[in-house]
Design an enzyme around this catalytic site. Structure first.
Site, PDB file in Angstrom:
ATOM      1  N   LYS A 178       0.858  -1.187   0.000  1.00 61.90           N
ATOM      2  CA  LYS A 178       0.000   0.000   0.000  1.00 61.90           C
ATOM      3  C   LYS A 178       0.891   1.233   0.000  1.00 61.90           C
ATOM      4  O   LYS A 178       1.666   1.447   0.936  1.00 61.90           O
ATOM      5  CB  LYS A 178      -0.921  -0.005   1.217  1.00 61.90           C
ATOM      6  CG  LYS A 178      -1.767   1.261   1.309  1.00 61.90           C
ATOM      7  CD  LYS A 178      -2.809   1.181   2.404  1.00 61.90           C
ATOM      8  CE  LYS A 178      -3.565   2.486   2.521  1.00 61.90           C
ATOM      9  NZ  LYS A 178      -4.562   2.451   3.587  1.00 61.90           N
ATOM     10  N   LYS A 231      -2.116  -1.536  -3.840  1.00 63.66           N
ATOM     11  CA  LYS A 231      -2.989  -0.368  -3.764  1.00 63.66           C
ATOM     12  C   LYS A 231      -2.161   0.901  -3.864  1.00 63.66           C
ATOM     13  O   LYS A 231      -1.199   1.013  -3.116  1.00 63.66           O
ATOM     14  CB  LYS A 231      -3.718  -0.428  -2.421  1.00 63.66           C
ATOM     15  CG  LYS A 231      -4.539   0.795  -2.116  1.00 63.66           C
ATOM     16  CD  LYS A 231      -5.183   0.632  -0.772  1.00 63.66           C
ATOM     17  CE  LYS A 231      -5.918   1.914  -0.447  1.00 63.66           C
ATOM     18  NZ  LYS A 231      -6.542   1.868   0.846  1.00 63.66           N
TER      19      LYS A 231
HETATM   20  C1  PBG Z   1      -7.097   3.861   5.461  1.00 62.93           C
HETATM   21  C2  PBG Z   1      -7.557   3.545   4.084  1.00 62.93           C
HETATM   22  C3  PBG Z   1      -7.425   4.407   3.004  1.00 62.93           C
HETATM   23  C4  PBG Z   1      -8.034   3.785   1.913  1.00 62.93           C
HETATM   24  C5  PBG Z   1      -8.537   2.550   2.348  1.00 62.93           C
HETATM   25  N1  PBG Z   1      -8.220   2.410   3.705  1.00 62.93           N
HETATM   26  C6  PBG Z   1      -6.849   5.766   2.930  1.00 62.93           C
HETATM   27  C7  PBG Z   1      -5.559   6.055   3.576  1.00 62.93           C
HETATM   28  O1  PBG Z   1      -4.696   5.184   3.745  1.00 62.93           O
HETATM   29  O2  PBG Z   1      -5.398   7.203   3.955  1.00 62.93           O
HETATM   30  C8  PBG Z   1      -8.129   4.396   0.558  1.00 62.93           C
HETATM   31  C9  PBG Z   1      -9.090   3.812  -0.409  1.00 62.93           C
HETATM   32  C10 PBG Z   1      -9.401   4.682  -1.560  1.00 62.93           C
HETATM   33  O3  PBG Z   1      -8.804   5.752  -1.790  1.00 62.93           O
HETATM   34  O4  PBG Z   1     -10.309   4.295  -2.315  1.00 62.93           O
HETATM   35  N2  PBG Z   1      -6.880   2.858   6.334  1.00 62.93           N
END
Ligand code: PBG
Length: 311
Positions: A178, A231
């Site tokens: 991520k 991601k």
């Molecule tokens: C946070 C989380 C995020 C997303 C999913 N879980 C955002 C972040 O890490 O700040 C993003 C998903 C998206 O942008 O569609 N735990």
């Protein structure tokens, strides 16, 4: 006959934002067609999707500021509406596949995925909270735990906690690679969960790094993950492909909010044909090697399929 890649509705996971209360279906500015649903409306939404043949969902809670604190206690509280909605959906739709979000940010007054002390994220101290959150979600009936927090060692910790509580059959889809991406903006708007200070670069990955994703994959495999997720998806197709080559676990791709928003904005301006551009984008994740695709376009795709609008 010679087509190499086919996208199946069964590959898609539809993200749903939920809020406490009743009678709410709140639009989200930067995510056209996506809403924050209260319990009554999310039941209707899931029913509609199930009727379209879409069965997999990932749920995210939008929590009132007054319920947020430094240690995210509401995340495993018996009063948590998110847990109540999981139980309700699993009861009404036993054949659905429900995935959760495990991270502190929706519940944290600091807006971070981990515990914050003097501006620093405390990795190890966060694990206990994530474990409690995961067990509470398993008790509510979740099928797949989705740790999105990126703390080191959390897959193993969550696996052990789940097994100790006899939840061996609850799977873990690890947010493995991520990245600290600018493309999460609309999601943070949806949950009002942006960090209050600093950024997420000490626990999310540097967009410049590819081999680090392999290292993260090795750790997650060793710790007991059932899926490895990349991601964002569209900007990281090379990483999806690399992890698919290196590991035997199913690869998931999270087509994030900013990627969906870009397409929607271009389509709204008449600059792209959405009905062509969206399926092409989803297919690219499959071609790169993902089998599970988390996408805000899942329901639209299901509708297009039903109406015979897909080539
Ligand atoms: C946070 C989380 C995020 C997303 C999913 N879980 C955002 C972040 O890490 O700040 C993003 C998903 C998206 O942008 O569609 N735990």
């Amino acid at each position: 006959m010679v087509r190499e890649t086919r996208l199946d509705l069964a590959n898609l996971i539809f993200p749903l934002f939920v809020v406490d209360g009743t009678g709410k279906k709140e639009p989200i500015g930067a995510l056209p067609g996506i809403f924050r649903f209260s319990e009554d409306y999310v039941v209707k939404e899931v029913e509609e999707c199930m009727n379209l043949g879409l069965r997999s969902f990932v749920l995210f809670p939008a929590v009132e500021d007054s319920l947020k604190d430094k240690t995210a206690t509401y995340s495993y509280s018996e009063k948590n509406f998110y847990l109540r909605i999981i139980s309700r959906l699993k009861k009404e739709f036993p054949e659905s596949c429900l995935m959760s979000d495990v991270a502190m940010d929706p519940y944290s007054s600091d807006g971070h995925d981990g515990l914050v002390e003097n501006g620093r994220i405390l990795n190890d101290e966060t694990l206990g909270i994530l474990g409690k959150m995961a067990v509470a979600q398993a008790e509510a009936g979740i099928d797949i735990i989705g740790p999105s927090d990126m703390m080191d060692g959390r897959v193993q910790h969550i696996r052990e906690e789940l097994d100790d509580e006899d939840f061996e059959n609850v799977a873990i889809m690890s947010y493995c690679a991520k990245y600290a991406s600018a493309y999460y903006g609309p999601f943070r708007e949806a949950l009002a969960s942006a960090p209050k200070s600093g950024d997420k670069k000490t626990y999310q990955m540097d967009p410049a790094n590819k081999w680090e994703a392999v290292r993260e994959g090795e750790l997650d495999v060793a710790e007991g993950a059932d899926f490895l997720m990349v991601k964002p998806a569209l900007l990281y197709l090379d990483v999806i492909h690399l992890l698919k080559e290196k590991f035997e676990l199913p690869i998931a791709a999270y087509n994030v909010s900013g990627e969906y928003a870009m397409l929607k904005a271009a389509a709204a301006n008449g600059w792209l044909n959405y009905d062509q551009a969206m399926p092409e984008m989803l297919l690219s994740f499959k071609r790169a090697g993902a089998t599970s695709i988390l996408t805000y376009a899942a329901k639209e795709y299901a509708q297009m399929l039903k109406e015979g609008r897909l080539a």
